[in-house]
Scaffold this active site. Structure first.
Site, PDB file in Angstrom:
ATOM      1  NE  ARG A  57      -1.708  -2.001   2.879  1.00 40.37           N
ATOM      2  CZ  ARG A  57      -1.979  -3.237   2.484  1.00 40.37           C
ATOM      3  NH1 ARG A  57      -3.092  -3.505   1.880  1.00 40.37           N
ATOM      4  NH2 ARG A  57      -1.139  -4.232   2.713  1.00 40.37           N
ATOM      5  CE  LYS A  86      27.124  -3.247  -5.713  1.00 39.16           C
ATOM      6  NZ  LYS A  86      27.404  -2.510  -6.963  1.00 39.16           N
ATOM      7  CG  HIS A 135       3.663   4.242   8.520  1.00 43.22           C
ATOM      8  ND1 HIS A 135       3.696   5.112   7.454  1.00 43.22           N
ATOM      9  CD2 HIS A 135       3.281   3.035   8.019  1.00 43.22           C
ATOM     10  CE1 HIS A 135       3.340   4.456   6.357  1.00 43.22           C
ATOM     11  NE2 HIS A 135       3.098   3.197   6.675  1.00 43.22           N
TER      12      HIS A 135
HETATM   13  C1  NCD Z   1       1.930  -0.933   8.313  1.00 39.06           C
HETATM   14  C2  NCD Z   1       3.424  -0.694   8.416  1.00 39.06           C
HETATM   15  O1  NCD Z   1       4.174  -0.978   7.482  1.00 39.06           O
HETATM   16  O2  NCD Z   1       3.794  -0.190   9.462  1.00 39.06           O
HETATM   17  N1  NCD Z   1       1.498  -1.102   7.019  1.00 39.06           N
HETATM   18  C3  NCD Z   1       1.218  -0.003   6.240  1.00 39.06           C
HETATM   19  O3  NCD Z   1       2.089   0.750   5.884  1.00 39.06           O
HETATM   20  N2  NCD Z   1      -0.067   0.225   5.958  1.00 39.06           N
HETATM   21  C4  NCD Z   1       1.416  -1.925   9.241  1.00 39.06           C
HETATM   22  C5  NCD Z   1       1.980  -3.324   9.249  1.00 39.06           C
HETATM   23  O4  NCD Z   1       2.874  -3.664   8.477  1.00 39.06           O
HETATM   24  O5  NCD Z   1       1.485  -4.121  10.045  1.00 39.06           O
END
Ligand code: NCD
Length: 338
Positions: A57, A86, A135
């Site tokens: 996603r 590397k 995130h």
């Molecule tokens: C999440 C992540 O990568 O932190 N996914 C995402 O980006 N929607 C959640 C997960 O990986 O569980």
């Protein structure tokens, strides 16, 4: 905050008014995301996508969002396919790639690595996830979704009741979401996890300092009984020392249609950043919930496109110029966003 030229490293950099501004622009992206119109506003601009951890996603929606604004995307996927394997430093990688791109999105397994990369980059850097830390764009799209879902029942994010369920220790999406919720008022939060996967104490302290009520629980059924949002997460198996260690926790907190119908309020919305772990031994959100009107997981992913388009437009300073660069869509498209 001045969006133009900014790095997006943490949700801490946002104030409420920045969110309002971003979400307003995101609303205007809908006709473009739905292919009712097309725009060339970012023609000639290049997004550099560097994904050093698995992603579906985040990587694709960043890429699609940039394409939908008329830009192009170049990417490298997996550390093994890049010169990092590397022994190249993040510093050198950032210098080089920022010579090729106008904005860079990077996902990296180590907390703090994206900030290190951004310090050497000559173009804005967006954190696509740095280890268990943050995130930010996921939290932005989650908040945008929460707002929309609540608005259906004339509710706002102030006074929100939310349960966060699953791996709260390693889940970077819930870490960013908790920080973002600190900008709002009088929120009730129930944190549901095995004690070993509890939310970091400093985040709980931050929520309480913001005046929110925080309850800790291990019991899914009671936790989802009086909430507007039930936000599930996957056990982040890649952060554990071994698969066996992660397996101890997978499947402990699961929701299916029967449990939801029995315990949740009729308007409770089910969210998950995805991927949900649909293997039988985990299955935190049962497929028998598919098609349930309260399951918002695919509204989240569609909203992600709008929020990421808005972010690119604002970082590159074109949000007011999109209309001028619009042209009609010439192909047949039947898509409708959730
Ligand atoms: C999440 C992540 O990568 O932190 N996914 C995402 O980006 N929607 C959640 C997960 O990986 O569980």
């Amino acid at each position: 905050m001045d969006f133009v030229g900014s790095n997006i490293l943490s949700v801490n950099q946002f104030e409420r008014q920045d969110l309002e501004q971003l979400f307003k622009v995101a609303d205007t992206m809908r006709p473009y995301a739905q292919r009712e119109k097309a725009t060339r506003v970012l023609e000639g601009a290049i997004l550099g996508n560097i994904f050093l951890e698995p992603s579906t996603r985040t990587r694709l929606s960043f890429g699609c969002a940039f394409d939908l604004l008329g830009g192009s995307v170049r990417e490298t996927v997996g550390a093994a396919a890049s010169a990092l394997v590397k022994g190249e430093s993040l510093y050198d990688t950032a210098w080089v790639l920022s010579g090729y791109s106008d904005v860079i999105c990077i996902r990296h397994p180590q907390a703090g690595s994206v900030a290190e990369f951004a310090a050497a980059s000559r173009v804005p850097v967006i954190n696509g996830g740095d280890g268990a830390n943050e995130h930010p764009t996921q939290a932005l799209l989650d908040l945008y979704t929460i707002r929309k879902e609540l608005a259906r029942h004339d509710r706002s994010v102030d006074t929100l009741r939310i349960a966060m369920i699953g791996d709260l220790k390693y889940g970077r999406t819930v870490h960013s979401l908790c920080k973002l919720l600190c900008l709002f008022n009088k929120i009730h939060i129930v944190l549901v996890s095995p004690p070993e996967l509890a939310m970091p104490l400093e985040l709980i302290a931050q929520l309480r300092e913001a005046g929110h009520t925080v309850k800790i629980s291990e019991q899914l059924e009671t936790a989802i009984a009086h909430v507007d949002i039930a936000y599930f997460t996957r056990v982040q198996e890649e952060r554990f020392s071994s698969q066996q260690e992660a397996n101890r926790f997978r499947g402990r907190l699961r929701l299916n249609r029967a449990v939801f119908t029995r315990y949740a309020e009729p308007n409770t919305v089910i969210m998950h950043p995805l991927p949900r772990d649909s293997r039988a031994e985990a299955n935190e959100l049962d497929p028998d919930l598919n098609g349930h009107p309260n399951l918002a997981i695919f509204r989240q992913t569609d909203n992600g496109l709008l929020v990421r388009m808005a972010l690119f437009a604002m970082l590159l300073g074109v949000e007011g110029k999109i209309e001028r660069h619009t042209y009609p869509v010439g192909w047949h498209s039947r898509r409708n966003l959730n």
